[in-house]
Enzyme design. Structure first.
Site, PDB file in Angstrom:
ATOM      1  N   ASP A  11      28.951  20.586 -22.843  1.00 27.60           N
ATOM      2  CA  ASP A  11      28.180  21.787 -22.492  1.00 27.60           C
ATOM      3  C   ASP A  11      26.965  21.928 -23.402  1.00 27.60           C
ATOM      4  OD1 ASP A  11      27.592  24.079 -21.130  1.00 27.60           O
ATOM      5  OD2 ASP A  11      29.102  25.311 -22.116  1.00 27.60           O
ATOM      6  N   GLY A  14      21.376  22.389 -21.074  1.00 24.23           N
ATOM      7  CA  GLY A  14      20.304  23.296 -20.648  1.00 24.23           C
ATOM      8  C   GLY A  14      19.733  24.061 -21.831  1.00 24.23           C
ATOM      9  N   HIS A  28      19.696  17.132 -19.818  1.00 28.16           N
ATOM     10  CA  HIS A  28      20.710  16.281 -19.186  1.00 28.16           C
ATOM     11  C   HIS A  28      20.456  14.807 -19.526  1.00 28.16           C
ATOM     12  CE1 HIS A  28      22.459  19.659 -17.263  1.00 28.16           C
ATOM     13  NE2 HIS A  28      21.482  19.866 -16.404  1.00 28.16           N
ATOM     14  N   THR A  57      32.798  21.257  -9.267  1.00 22.67           N
ATOM     15  CA  THR A  57      32.597  21.646  -7.862  1.00 22.67           C
ATOM     16  C   THR A  57      31.701  22.891  -7.780  1.00 22.67           C
ATOM     17  OG1 THR A  57      34.657  22.916  -7.938  1.00 22.67           O
ATOM     18  CG2 THR A  57      34.810  20.710  -7.027  1.00 22.67           C
ATOM     19  N   TRP A  60      27.242  22.662  -7.716  1.00 26.93           N
ATOM     20  CA  TRP A  60      26.370  22.589  -6.533  1.00 26.93           C
ATOM     21  C   TRP A  60      25.527  23.845  -6.394  1.00 26.93           C
ATOM     22  CZ3 TRP A  60      26.082  17.890  -4.517  1.00 26.93           C
ATOM     23  CH2 TRP A  60      27.195  17.045  -4.553  1.00 26.93           C
ATOM     24  N   LEU A 122      39.062   0.712 -23.457  1.00 27.32           N
ATOM     25  CA  LEU A 122      38.999   2.162 -23.241  1.00 27.32           C
ATOM     26  C   LEU A 122      38.756   2.430 -21.760  1.00 27.32           C
ATOM     27  CD1 LEU A 122      38.273   5.128 -24.737  1.00 27.32           C
ATOM     28  CD2 LEU A 122      36.030   4.524 -23.920  1.00 27.32           C
ATOM     29  N   ARG A 179      35.062  20.947 -26.674  1.00 17.09           N
ATOM     30  CA  ARG A 179      34.014  21.621 -25.899  1.00 17.09           C
ATOM     31  C   ARG A 179      32.838  21.886 -26.820  1.00 17.09           C
ATOM     32  NH1 ARG A 179      33.949  25.745 -20.891  1.00 17.09           N
ATOM     33  NH2 ARG A 179      31.695  25.816 -20.758  1.00 17.09           N
ATOM     34  N   SER A 187      36.665  26.624 -17.920  1.00 19.60           N
ATOM     35  CA  SER A 187      35.759  26.352 -16.791  1.00 19.60           C
ATOM     36  C   SER A 187      36.384  25.454 -15.725  1.00 19.60           C
ATOM     37  CB  SER A 187      34.446  25.737 -17.300  1.00 19.60           C
ATOM     38  OG  SER A 187      33.817  26.586 -18.220  1.00 19.60           O
TER      39      SER A 187
HETATM   40  C1  FPP Z   1      26.459  21.156 -19.171  1.00 23.89           C
HETATM   41  O1  FPP Z   1      25.277  21.645 -19.689  1.00 23.89           O
HETATM   42  C2  FPP Z   1      26.253  19.871 -18.588  1.00 23.89           C
HETATM   43  C3  FPP Z   1      26.355  19.575 -17.271  1.00 23.89           C
HETATM   44  C4  FPP Z   1      26.700  20.553 -16.231  1.00 23.89           C
HETATM   45  C5  FPP Z   1      26.114  18.224 -16.802  1.00 23.89           C
HETATM   46  C6  FPP Z   1      26.627  17.166 -17.709  1.00 23.89           C
HETATM   47  C7  FPP Z   1      25.859  15.974 -17.421  1.00 23.89           C
HETATM   48  C8  FPP Z   1      25.456  15.070 -18.324  1.00 23.89           C
HETATM   49  C9  FPP Z   1      25.828  15.053 -19.727  1.00 23.89           C
HETATM   50  C10 FPP Z   1      24.553  13.994 -17.869  1.00 23.89           C
HETATM   51  C11 FPP Z   1      25.078  13.141 -16.811  1.00 23.89           C
HETATM   52  C12 FPP Z   1      26.364  12.544 -17.190  1.00 23.89           C
HETATM   53  C13 FPP Z   1      26.596  11.268 -17.117  1.00 23.89           C
HETATM   54  C14 FPP Z   1      27.947  10.778 -17.508  1.00 23.89           C
HETATM   55  C15 FPP Z   1      25.574  10.326 -16.673  1.00 23.89           C
HETATM   56  P1  FPP Z   1      24.646  22.918 -19.028  1.00 23.89           P
HETATM   57  O2  FPP Z   1      23.582  22.471 -18.094  1.00 23.89           O
HETATM   58  O3  FPP Z   1      25.703  23.773 -18.428  1.00 23.89           O
HETATM   59  O4  FPP Z   1      24.025  23.599 -20.288  1.00 23.89           O
HETATM   60  P2  FPP Z   1      23.763  25.138 -20.513  1.00 23.89           P
HETATM   61  O5  FPP Z   1      25.113  25.820 -20.486  1.00 23.89           O
HETATM   62  O6  FPP Z   1      23.131  25.166 -21.868  1.00 23.89           O
HETATM   63  O7  FPP Z   1      22.848  25.585 -19.418  1.00 23.89           O
END
Ligand code: FPP
Length: 231
Positions: A11, A14, A28, A57, A60, A122, A179, A187
């Site tokens: 997490d 963003g 990301h 899920t 989206w 792994l 986390r 979550s």
């Molecule tokens: C949470 O941060 C992250 C995600 C919802 C996406 C996780 C994806 C990646 C780490 C990249 C793609 C993964 C791979 C394995 C290629 P958030 O966007 O919820 O952050 P925030 O809570 O600060 O907005």
């Protein structure tokens, strides 16, 4: 003994980007790049399974550009990381309703899963279009179908009956859940499988979570007294 299975809710991508005045997708991108060092450290520590919550899920609901960007990023990640997976003996797997992913992402996942199938060090499990409640509903449907066709007597249903029908049926439960970004919630992630896992919450955003942070989480894990309901 190292934890056999570590699960991570990655997490804070963003917020990491926002703090730097960057678009969310940059966060990301950095988050995806951070998977390699953390995976390498898991191999170095003797961890056998690493599950990463990459797309729920519920994700989206995010703006279309962000969602599409994540699938493109996943494709790049799989191509870029294949040599590393082969070098370290990493076997890729997924959990979640991956049949609902964009066709191209499904194809790239299938290719990488096939290419790494014999790797032994792994198992890297990406949770994609995953949620625990969907997983449990899917398991309930399978149990009902088995009962309907006479292959299962409802009187014999035990927790193992359910566990055997989860996406994770081949894997041990996580010993340790990490986390990032300080949020104290699950979550909709592995609600069944995390029943007896140790939780490690760090304020660090996922792009800033490094090898040393993983080592610190494992040190903390070893201090915990795991009783599994006993004394
Ligand atoms: C949470 O941060 C992250 C995600 C919802 C996406 C996780 C994806 C990646 C780490 C990249 C793609 C993964 C791979 C394995 C290629 P958030 O966007 O919820 O952050 P925030 O809570 O600060 O907005």
């Amino acid at each position: 003994m190292p934890p056999q299975h570590i699960a991570i809710i990655m997490d804070g991508n963003g917020r990491w980007a926002k703090e730097r005045g960057l678009p969310r997708l940059k966060g990301h991108e950095r988050g995806a790049a951070n998977v390699r060092p953390v995976t390498e450290e898991c191999v170095a520590q003797g961890v056998k399974f690493l599950t990463l919550y990459a797309f729920s899920t519920e994700n989206w609901k995010r703006p279309g550009d962000e969602v599409n960007g994540l699938w493109i990023l996943l494709g790049h990640f799989l191509e870029l990381e294949l040599p590393t997976m082969m070098k370290y003996g990493i076997r890729l797997r997924t959990i979640g309703r991956t049949h609902e992913l964009p066709e191209e992402a499904q194809q790239k996942l299938a290719n990488t899963i096939a290419a790494t199938a014999e790797n032994k060090a792994l198992t890297l499990i990406l949770a994609l279009n995953y949620s625990s409640r969907t997983e449990l509903a899917d398991a309930a449907r399978r149990i009902a179908e088995d009962a309907k066709r006479g292959a299962l007597d409802p009187a014999t249903i035990t927790p193992d009956t359910i566990g055997a029908r989860l996406y994770t049926s081949e894997y041990p439960d996580p010993d340790l859940l990490i986390r990032t970004s300080g949020e104290m919630r699950l979550s909709n992630f592995m609600l069944w499988q995390l029943s007896y896992s140790e939780f490690y919450i760090t304020p660090k955003m996922w792009p800033d979570f490094g090898k040393e942070d993983l080592r610190a989480a494992i040190v903390e894990f070893h201090k915990r007294d795991r009783r599994f309901g006993g004394i």
